[in-house]
Design an enzyme around this catalytic site. Structure first.
Site, mmCIF file in Angstrom:
data_model
loop_
_atom_site.group_PDB
_atom_site.id
_atom_site.type_symbol
_atom_site.label_atom_id
_atom_site.label_comp_id
_atom_site.label_asym_id
_atom_site.label_seq_id
_atom_site.Cartn_x
_atom_site.Cartn_y
_atom_site.Cartn_z
ATOM 1 N N ASP A 128 -4.098 7.249 -5.271
ATOM 2 C CA ASP A 128 -2.901 7.986 -4.899
ATOM 3 C C ASP A 128 -1.715 7.354 -5.644
ATOM 4 O O ASP A 128 -1.823 6.234 -6.142
ATOM 5 C CB ASP A 128 -2.753 7.875 -3.371
ATOM 6 C CG ASP A 128 -1.414 8.350 -2.873
ATOM 7 O OD1 ASP A 128 -1.017 9.469 -3.231
ATOM 8 O OD2 ASP A 128 -0.761 7.596 -2.113
ATOM 9 N N PHE A 129 -0.597 8.069 -5.738
ATOM 10 C CA PHE A 129 0.538 7.507 -6.488
ATOM 11 C C PHE A 129 1.583 6.875 -5.558
ATOM 12 O O PHE A 129 1.677 5.655 -5.464
ATOM 13 C CB PHE A 129 1.172 8.588 -7.373
ATOM 14 C CG PHE A 129 2.313 8.059 -8.210
ATOM 15 C CD1 PHE A 129 2.060 7.225 -9.293
ATOM 16 C CD2 PHE A 129 3.626 8.366 -7.896
ATOM 17 C CE1 PHE A 129 3.106 6.706 -10.047
ATOM 18 C CE2 PHE A 129 4.677 7.859 -8.643
ATOM 19 C CZ PHE A 129 4.424 7.032 -9.726
ATOM 20 N N ASP A 130 2.347 7.712 -4.842
ATOM 21 C CA ASP A 130 3.440 7.181 -4.012
ATOM 22 C C ASP A 130 2.894 6.348 -2.857
ATOM 23 O O ASP A 130 2.048 6.810 -2.091
ATOM 24 C CB ASP A 130 4.268 8.329 -3.436
ATOM 25 C CG ASP A 130 5.040 9.069 -4.504
ATOM 26 O OD1 ASP A 130 6.202 8.725 -4.726
ATOM 27 O OD2 ASP A 130 4.462 9.987 -5.136
ATOM 28 N N ASP B 97 -2.345 5.954 0.857
ATOM 29 C CA ASP B 97 -1.570 5.491 2.018
ATOM 30 C C ASP B 97 -1.198 6.601 2.998
ATOM 31 O O ASP B 97 -0.681 6.333 4.065
ATOM 32 C CB ASP B 97 -0.266 4.841 1.544
ATOM 33 C CG ASP B 97 0.715 5.880 1.015
ATOM 34 O OD1 ASP B 97 0.299 6.709 0.184
ATOM 35 O OD2 ASP B 97 1.875 5.876 1.458
HETATM 36 MG MG LIG Z 1 0.907 8.307 -1.047
#
Ligand SMILES: [Mg+2]
Length: 259
Positions: free
Chosen positions: A29-31, A211
């Site tokens: 995932d990124f953010d 997350d």
């Molecule tokens: Mg995220």
């Protein structure tokens, strides 16, 4: 740690062995996983150090970044052309060699996004701090900057508008409402699809690190996968291990790369 999962960091040696033995495919995932969560979603950035680690990892494990952000957006932010990118929760996927895959059903819904955006803006204009982000297959309504007393009002008003548009649905993320095509498609299905693209025939084992609540679809849905939750989103999790924060993600990557 509130989620009671075993620490991926403390089990890094065993996990590294498992990843190598099973020739893991890596989904990130990124953010909140590669880049810190920031006040303005436009400011999110991956550090040079993290980018370098991801690049090194991608040489060992075929790697894809899976994000709620638009595909182009996340692609530009990570800026590693050798990776695959699943944007808008997997409605659009790109990869090396001009690989591109868009969800056909979702394309049919695009004109409705153009229609509802001004309606939603109008309905929410008296609430300070609401921030719209139009991605190709998602309309994100950010309310990180909205006074806490008004956040439920944001949800109510969006739901009211969407009642008239069954082609769309409302999904909740961290301080963001995401209006998406009401199609049975999510990060987990994007991962299943990408596993076919990325892996050799015998390469079916995947590791997903994320997350957000939306990452739970990947933790839950993907067969032969291992999930690592970063931090704690406060809901039930289907992950197998946890990392406390981005610093621990970085440390875990370093351990995975250590000879
Ligand atoms: Mg995220």
């Amino acid at each position: 740690m509130a989620n009671h999962l075993p620490s991926a960091l403390k089990n890094a040696e065993e996990l590294k062995k498992e990843f190598r033995d099973k020739k893991a495919l890596l989904f990130l995932d990124f953010d909140g996983t590669l880049a810190p969560i920031v006040e303005n979603h436009e400011d999110a950035a991956i550090s040079e150090e993290m980018r370098d680690l991801v690049q090194q990892l991608s040489k060992v494990y075929p790697t894809a970044v899976v994000s709620g952000r638009g595909m182009k957006d996340v692609n530009q932010r990570v800026n590693l052309p050798e990776l695959y990118y699943a944007g808008s929760h997997g409605f659009e996927i790109s990869g090396p060699g001009n690989f591109l895959k868009e969800n056909d059903e979702a394309q049919k819904v695009l004109p409705i996004f153009d229609k509802i955006q001004p309606i939603l803006k109008q309905k929410l204009k008296d609430i300070n701090g609401v921030d719209f982000e139009r991605k190709k297959f998602t309309l994100a309504i950010h309310y990180r900057k909205v006074d806490e007393n008004f956040t439920s009002e944001v949800h109510t008003r969006v739901s009211e508008v969407l009642k008239d548009y069954p082609e769309l649905l409302k999904a909740d993320g961290k301080k963001v409402i995401e209006v998406r095509p009401a199609i049975d498609w999510h990060k987990g299905k994007a991962v299943e699809f990408l596993k076919e693209q990325l892996g050799e025939k015998d390469q079916k084992f995947s590791v997903y690190i994320g997350d957000d609540v939306t990452d739970e679809d990947a933790f839950k849905y993907v067969d032969n996968g291992l999930g690592i939750l970063v931090g704690d989103h406060g809901n039930k999790t289907y992950a197998d291990y946890s990392l406390e924060n981005i610093d621990e993600v970085k440390e875990f990557f370093q351990l995975l790369l250590k000879q």
